[in-house]
Design a protein around this motif. Structure first.
Motif, PDB file in Angstrom:
ATOM      1  N   LYS A 116       0.598  -1.280   0.180  1.00 32.20           N
ATOM      2  CA  LYS A 116       0.099  -0.053   0.010  1.00 32.20           C
ATOM      3  C   LYS A 116       0.878   1.232  -0.041  1.00 32.20           C
ATOM      4  N   ILE A 117       0.535   2.334  -0.758  1.00 31.40           N
ATOM      5  CA  ILE A 117       1.135   3.607  -0.509  1.00 31.40           C
ATOM      6  C   ILE A 117       0.012   4.558  -0.240  1.00 31.40           C
ATOM      7  N   ILE A 118       0.209   5.205   0.939  1.00 30.36           N
ATOM      8  CA  ILE A 118      -0.500   5.930   1.814  1.00 30.36           C
ATOM      9  C   ILE A 118      -0.006   7.600   1.641  1.00 30.36           C
ATOM     10  N   MET A 158      -1.002   6.235  11.130  1.00 26.61           N
ATOM     11  CA  MET A 158      -0.471   5.107  11.834  1.00 26.61           C
ATOM     12  C   MET A 158      -1.335   4.250  12.764  1.00 26.61           C
ATOM     13  N   GLU A 159      -2.084   4.957  13.485  1.00 26.87           N
ATOM     14  CA  GLU A 159      -3.179   4.498  14.436  1.00 26.87           C
ATOM     15  C   GLU A 159      -4.300   3.578  13.672  1.00 26.87           C
ATOM     16  N   LYS A 160      -4.677   4.015  12.413  1.00 29.64           N
ATOM     17  CA  LYS A 160      -5.383   3.303  11.571  1.00 29.64           C
ATOM     18  C   LYS A 160      -4.676   1.788  10.921  1.00 29.64           C
ATOM     19  N   ILE A 161      -3.579   2.217  10.654  1.00 29.27           N
ATOM     20  CA  ILE A 161      -2.641   1.064  10.467  1.00 29.27           C
ATOM     21  C   ILE A 161      -2.507   0.011  11.308  1.00 29.27           C
ATOM     22  N   ARG A 162      -2.226   0.493  12.579  1.00 28.84           N
ATOM     23  CA  ARG A 162      -2.165  -0.720  13.750  1.00 28.84           C
ATOM     24  C   ARG A 162      -3.519  -1.268  14.036  1.00 28.84           C
ATOM     25  N   LYS A 170      -0.361 -10.940  15.917  1.00 25.61           N
ATOM     26  CA  LYS A 170       0.642 -10.087  16.475  1.00 25.61           C
ATOM     27  C   LYS A 170       1.562  -9.560  15.298  1.00 25.61           C
ATOM     28  N   LYS A 171       1.727  -8.303  15.433  1.00 20.38           N
ATOM     29  CA  LYS A 171       2.583  -7.586  14.293  1.00 20.38           C
ATOM     30  C   LYS A 171       3.691  -6.624  15.055  1.00 20.38           C
ATOM     31  N   LYS A 172       4.822  -6.750  14.319  1.00 17.98           N
ATOM     32  CA  LYS A 172       5.784  -5.808  14.778  1.00 17.98           C
ATOM     33  C   LYS A 172       5.868  -4.762  13.713  1.00 17.98           C
ATOM     34  N   PHE A 173       6.331  -3.460  13.971  1.00 15.23           N
ATOM     35  CA  PHE A 173       6.451  -2.529  12.948  1.00 15.23           C
ATOM     36  C   PHE A 173       7.608  -1.630  12.943  1.00 15.23           C
ATOM     37  N   GLY A 181       7.543  15.592   9.778  1.00 16.18           N
ATOM     38  CA  GLY A 181       6.203  14.955   9.763  1.00 16.18           C
ATOM     39  C   GLY A 181       6.258  13.454  10.141  1.00 16.18           C
ATOM     40  N   ASP A 182       7.278  12.798  10.233  1.00 16.99           N
ATOM     41  CA  ASP A 182       7.696  11.501  10.555  1.00 16.99           C
ATOM     42  C   ASP A 182       7.493  11.407  12.228  1.00 16.99           C
ATOM     43  N   TYR A 183       7.554  12.347  12.932  1.00 14.69           N
ATOM     44  CA  TYR A 183       7.788  12.106  14.365  1.00 14.69           C
ATOM     45  C   TYR A 183       6.491  11.549  14.919  1.00 14.69           C
ATOM     46  N   CYS A 184       5.359  12.090  14.646  1.00  8.26           N
ATOM     47  CA  CYS A 184       3.954  11.904  15.151  1.00  8.26           C
ATOM     48  C   CYS A 184       3.803  10.454  14.999  1.00  8.26           C
ATOM     49  N   PRO A 185       3.759   9.767  13.863  1.00  8.50           N
ATOM     50  CA  PRO A 185       3.696   8.251  13.842  1.00  8.50           C
ATOM     51  C   PRO A 185       4.526   7.405  14.631  1.00  8.50           C
ATOM     52  N   CYS A 186       5.702   7.973  14.834  1.00 11.38           N
ATOM     53  CA  CYS A 186       6.686   7.192  15.730  1.00 11.38           C
ATOM     54  C   CYS A 186       6.148   7.107  17.026  1.00 11.38           C
ATOM     55  N   LEU A 187       5.407   8.228  17.598  1.00  4.45           N
ATOM     56  CA  LEU A 187       4.978   8.320  18.742  1.00  4.45           C
ATOM     57  C   LEU A 187       3.641   7.218  19.085  1.00  4.45           C
ATOM     58  N   LYS A 188       3.331   6.576  18.081  1.00  4.60           N
ATOM     59  CA  LYS A 188       2.048   5.902  18.087  1.00  4.60           C
ATOM     60  C   LYS A 188       2.457   4.195  18.141  1.00  4.60           C
ATOM     61  N   LEU A 189       4.089   4.188  18.024  1.00  5.51           N
ATOM     62  CA  LEU A 189       4.531   2.918  18.000  1.00  5.51           C
ATOM     63  C   LEU A 189       4.596   2.272  19.652  1.00  5.51           C
ATOM     64  N   SER A 190       4.564   1.055  19.676  1.00  4.42           N
ATOM     65  CA  SER A 190       4.686   0.289  21.003  1.00  4.42           C
ATOM     66  C   SER A 190       6.215   0.090  21.170  1.00  4.42           C
ATOM     67  N   GLU A 191       6.390  -0.761  22.598  1.00  4.43           N
ATOM     68  CA  GLU A 191       7.607  -0.855  22.986  1.00  4.43           C
ATOM     69  C   GLU A 191       8.207  -2.233  22.146  1.00  4.43           C
ATOM     70  N   GLU A 192       7.451  -2.843  21.384  1.00  5.09           N
ATOM     71  CA  GLU A 192       7.716  -4.120  20.612  1.00  5.09           C
ATOM     72  C   GLU A 192       7.953  -3.484  19.152  1.00  5.09           C
ATOM     73  N   ASP A 193       8.133  -2.220  18.766  1.00  8.84           N
ATOM     74  CA  ASP A 193       8.017  -1.652  17.347  1.00  8.84           C
ATOM     75  C   ASP A 193       9.542  -1.055  17.475  1.00  8.84           C
ATOM     76  N   TYR A 194       9.891  -0.402  16.319  1.00 12.95           N
ATOM     77  CA  TYR A 194      11.236   0.080  15.987  1.00 12.95           C
ATOM     78  C   TYR A 194      11.106   1.012  15.253  1.00 12.95           C
ATOM     79  N   VAL A 195      11.987   2.075  15.270  1.00 12.64           N
ATOM     80  CA  VAL A 195      12.086   3.354  14.726  1.00 12.64           C
ATOM     81  C   VAL A 195      13.415   3.529  13.949  1.00 12.64           C
TER      82      VAL A 195
END
Length: 276
Positions: A116-118, A158-162, A170-173, A181-195
């Motif tokens: 997908k391209i968003i 990002m919230e909608k994707i998750r 279970k998914k890891k991102f 503009g990339d900062y806000c989606p990074c704030l939505k990630l969990s401890e099991e994800d990576y930036v």
């Protein structure tokens, strides 16, 4: 790695430039664009610049040819292909536009690697002119995020994707980006994800300014070669974790005794595994 979703920004992450600036500079309209930015949002100015370029006699082919010359390195291409070959699902989340992104990906035969391209809509109208629209139509309503530009909040996306993966197991991102503009989606990630922020770019600076704001694990990169090494190492790490979890699951099964009758008699109980 069916459990890993990799989300790429596009400008200065997959390609090594800003696609909007690349076209405008290449077609000689930088001064006009800079003047427009003084009075309007970036996305609106880009749409007006496409009209301006067409009024100067520039065609869709001229714009496409400019995009095809945008810098993308061999390591960027091999990174995408390798991550896909390892079973990861790849997406693009970008504040560029669909026409620009698809033109570049098609030119380098990369379209099929992304599920997908968003991005902001970009299309050729009935007059053969390129039009650029906002992802969030801020003329109707605001997305309400003060971290993001008015036309796109990547955090909301990002919230909608998750949320869309909740029923898929279970998914890891892993999120790769460079800009503010990339900062806000990074704030939505969990401890099991990576930036993966590009070092010494706005996203990296924002993360460094408050290292406790993000829950996701941070792995920086500097250039295309570095990006490939870091991402593939992360994927390999996740593969090892998945293998270890599967192994632990096998050896953590409870045992239950089962009595097997033989010719009217009973033999000693045999242990049969019963998974959780």
């Amino acid at each position: 790695m069916a459990g890993v979703v990799i989300i790429f920004d596009f400008d200065k992450t997959i390609i090594d430039c800003d696609s909007d600036n690349w076209v405008i500079d290449d077609l000689g309209a930088t001064k006009t664009f800079d003047e427009l930015l003084k009075t309007m949002p970036w996305n609106t100015a880009i749409d007006l610049m496409m009209k301006e370029l067409h009024s100067q006699g520039k065609s869709i082919e001229d714009i496409s040819n400019s995009l095809k010359s945008a810098p993308i390195y061999a390591n960027n291409i091999s990174t995408i292909k390798s991550a896909y070959a390892l079973g990861c699902e790849l997406k693009i989340l970008s504040d560029a536009n669909l026409f620009f992104i698809e033109t570049i990906l098609k030119h380098h035969e990369l379209m099929g690697y992304f599920s997908k391209i968003i991005t902001n809509p970009g299309f050729v109208d009935e007059e053969g002119k390129l039009r650029i629209s906002p992802y969030h139509d801020f003329n109707i309503s605001s997305h309400g995020c003060n971290l993001c530009p008015p036309n796109m909040c990547k955090g909301i996306i990002m919230e909608k994707i998750r949320a869309s993966y909740l029923s898929k197991g279970k998914k890891k991102f892993i999120y790769l980006g460079d800009g503010k503009g990339d900062y806000c989606p990074c704030l939505k990630l969990s401890e099991e994800d990576y930036v993966m922020p590009r070092k010494n770019f706005p996203l990296y600076d924002l993360i460094c300014a408050d290292t406790k704001a993000l829950r996701a694990e941070v792995h920086e990169w500097s250039n295309a070669e570095d990006q490939e090494k870091v991402l593939l190492k992360l994927i390999q790490k996740l593969r090892s974790i998945d293998h270890e979890e599967e192994t632990n699951q096998v050896f953590s099964m409870d045992c239950k005794f089962h009595i097997i009758p033989v010719s009217g008699h009973e033999i000693l109980p045999q242990a049969l595994p019963v998974p959780h």
